[in-house]
Write a protein that holds these residues in place. Sequence first.
Motif, PDB file in Angstrom:
ATOM      1  N   UNK A 198      30.594 -18.195 -22.697  1.00  0.00           N
ATOM      2  CA  UNK A 198      29.737 -17.043 -22.095  1.00  0.00           C
ATOM      3  C   UNK A 198      29.268 -16.152 -22.943  1.00  0.00           C
ATOM      4  N   UNK A 199      28.148 -15.598 -22.523  1.00  0.00           N
ATOM      5  CA  UNK A 199      27.471 -14.664 -23.517  1.00  0.00           C
ATOM      6  C   UNK A 199      28.173 -13.471 -23.667  1.00  0.00           C
ATOM      7  N   UNK A 200      28.544 -13.014 -24.732  1.00  0.00           N
ATOM      8  CA  UNK A 200      29.146 -11.733 -25.072  1.00  0.00           C
ATOM      9  C   UNK A 200      28.326 -11.054 -25.952  1.00  0.00           C
ATOM     10  N   UNK A 201      27.802  -9.693 -25.651  1.00  0.00           N
ATOM     11  CA  UNK A 201      26.935  -9.008 -26.331  1.00  0.00           C
ATOM     12  C   UNK A 201      27.418  -8.883 -27.896  1.00  0.00           C
ATOM     13  N   UNK A 202      28.703  -8.319 -27.822  1.00  0.00           N
ATOM     14  CA  UNK A 202      29.178  -7.945 -29.245  1.00  0.00           C
ATOM     15  C   UNK A 202      29.227  -9.197 -30.130  1.00  0.00           C
ATOM     16  N   UNK A 203      29.723 -10.396 -29.693  1.00  0.00           N
ATOM     17  CA  UNK A 203      29.673 -11.536 -30.469  1.00  0.00           C
ATOM     18  C   UNK A 203      28.321 -12.422 -30.630  1.00  0.00           C
ATOM     19  N   UNK A 209      23.893 -15.598 -17.247  1.00  0.00           N
ATOM     20  CA  UNK A 209      24.974 -15.045 -16.256  1.00  0.00           C
ATOM     21  C   UNK A 209      25.600 -14.042 -16.846  1.00  0.00           C
ATOM     22  N   UNK A 210      25.896 -13.030 -16.244  1.00  0.00           N
ATOM     23  CA  UNK A 210      26.766 -11.963 -16.611  1.00  0.00           C
ATOM     24  C   UNK A 210      28.181 -12.610 -16.813  1.00  0.00           C
ATOM     25  N   UNK A 211      29.017 -11.888 -17.594  1.00  0.00           N
ATOM     26  CA  UNK A 211      30.286 -12.250 -17.952  1.00  0.00           C
ATOM     27  C   UNK A 211      31.024 -12.221 -16.449  1.00  0.00           C
ATOM     28  N   UNK A 212      30.735 -10.874 -15.738  1.00  0.00           N
ATOM     29  CA  UNK A 212      31.339 -10.984 -14.275  1.00  0.00           C
ATOM     30  C   UNK A 212      30.475 -11.153 -13.278  1.00  0.00           C
ATOM     31  N   UNK A 213      30.610 -11.867 -12.388  1.00  0.00           N
ATOM     32  CA  UNK A 213      29.837 -12.073 -10.972  1.00  0.00           C
ATOM     33  C   UNK A 213      28.661 -12.899 -11.282  1.00  0.00           C
ATOM     34  N   UNK A 214      27.884 -13.343 -10.315  1.00  0.00           N
ATOM     35  CA  UNK A 214      26.899 -14.288 -10.383  1.00  0.00           C
ATOM     36  C   UNK A 214      25.412 -13.738 -11.023  1.00  0.00           C
ATOM     37  N   UNK A 234      23.998 -25.459 -16.124  1.00  0.00           N
ATOM     38  CA  UNK A 234      22.696 -24.489 -16.634  1.00  0.00           C
ATOM     39  C   UNK A 234      23.320 -23.121 -16.156  1.00  0.00           C
ATOM     40  N   UNK A 235      23.467 -22.220 -17.217  1.00  0.00           N
ATOM     41  CA  UNK A 235      23.642 -20.588 -16.855  1.00  0.00           C
ATOM     42  C   UNK A 235      22.717 -19.866 -17.309  1.00  0.00           C
ATOM     43  N   UNK A 236      21.603 -20.281 -17.973  1.00  0.00           N
ATOM     44  CA  UNK A 236      20.617 -19.272 -18.712  1.00  0.00           C
ATOM     45  C   UNK A 236      19.427 -20.110 -18.975  1.00  0.00           C
ATOM     46  N   UNK A 291      21.505 -21.838 -29.377  1.00  0.00           N
ATOM     47  CA  UNK A 291      22.127 -21.008 -28.749  1.00  0.00           C
ATOM     48  C   UNK A 291      23.346 -21.401 -27.836  1.00  0.00           C
ATOM     49  N   UNK A 292      23.149 -22.444 -27.240  1.00  0.00           N
ATOM     50  CA  UNK A 292      24.347 -23.115 -26.566  1.00  0.00           C
ATOM     51  C   UNK A 292      25.326 -23.575 -27.609  1.00  0.00           C
ATOM     52  N   UNK A 293      25.101 -23.776 -28.677  1.00  0.00           N
ATOM     53  CA  UNK A 293      26.243 -24.144 -29.523  1.00  0.00           C
ATOM     54  C   UNK A 293      26.959 -22.695 -30.084  1.00  0.00           C
ATOM     55  N   UNK A 294      26.109 -21.732 -29.945  1.00  0.00           N
ATOM     56  CA  UNK A 294      26.601 -20.403 -30.442  1.00  0.00           C
ATOM     57  C   UNK A 294      27.689 -19.950 -29.059  1.00  0.00           C
TER      58      UNK A 294
END
Lengths: 215, 147
Positions: free
Chosen positions: B1-6, B32-37, B112-114, B141-144
């Motif tokens: 999942x996308x983590x802003x800090x990472x 997609x946000x880490x929490x919720x849809x 697909x999430x983004x 981006x997917x790899x990251x």
Amino acid sequence: MKRLPEKKEISNYIIQSSEDEIKRIALELHEGVGQTLYSVFTGIQLLEANMTDHESKRHVHEMNEILEKTIQEIRFLSVELHPPTLSSLGLLPALKSYVNLYKATYGILVEVEQVGQEKPLPERHRIMLFRVCQEALGNIAKYADTHQVEIKVNWEKDTVAIVITDYGIGFDVELNRDKPGLAVMHERMKLIGGNCVITSTLGKGTTIQLNLPLQ
Amino acid sequence: MFDKTKHYEYIMDICVTTLHDVDCDFVGFAFQNQIGPDIKWHVVAGNQNEKYKHITLRYGKGIAGRVISTGSPMTIEDFPHDILGKALEYPIMLAEKLIYAYAVPIHFNGVPKGVFLIGQRVRKGLSEAEKKVVLKQARSIEDTLSV
């Protein structure tokens, strides 16, 4: 000899019929399809909680996420078509509910302010005022190039006045007077005995004032 | 999942690089946000305003919403002409005044999430070579995100 209906009566009838149909579809989406899908959603959640196989559990979770997004989209669609609050709670709650969706969709911040106490309006008038505000906000998202809008709803003894101000690029009102997006707002207000005044200054923004005498 | 800090800095680098390497005016990454849809625009480059920060993508609507729901790339050639649905269903095109856009899905765990979107304010279109660059950046981006 039987009197033929006037143009205004025919327009009113056509708009009323289409509004009735929109309301029916919105209600069916919100209370029917939306509720059924929600039941399926909670059922799948229960199934997922009891699953032990990791891969299947992940698969079911993904399916349920899609279902959750679909339910959310159905709710949004219902609010856009005819907010459930418009018939039950009144104009301002419906406007606020639509504005929340509008902000999240277009990223434009909208401030809604009410002066005075909302007075009971016939449903047809509530719908028309809501539609004109919706049309104005749609035009703002498309053309105004702004990130800030203010809506003031002023309830006076004999009238309700709604002033929508964007702080966008503005446009030449005279040149665009006959464009459908503007003409429809004037026409809708005229049909319920009100009026719509649009003023705009290039580079400063546009103000739309809706006035409706209270019966 | 996308983590802003990472992930933010790395994905911002990709967006800025794409903005230079591909003939375009706007590059955006929504996920997609880490929490919720909810799906939001998390990283953009070449933006004209901050509207993207407040936009929540509508599932199945507009270019980004459709790319995520179908899992396939999508092109808008001449907005607002020849589009599916109404112009109001394309908030990022309106917010950033884009005429042309090419968007590809960002998958996470095969789903697909983004979306990675490239836009132009003056319509020129993308060459096949440029589309390949965009796809390559999307894979990076997917790899990251999967690490």
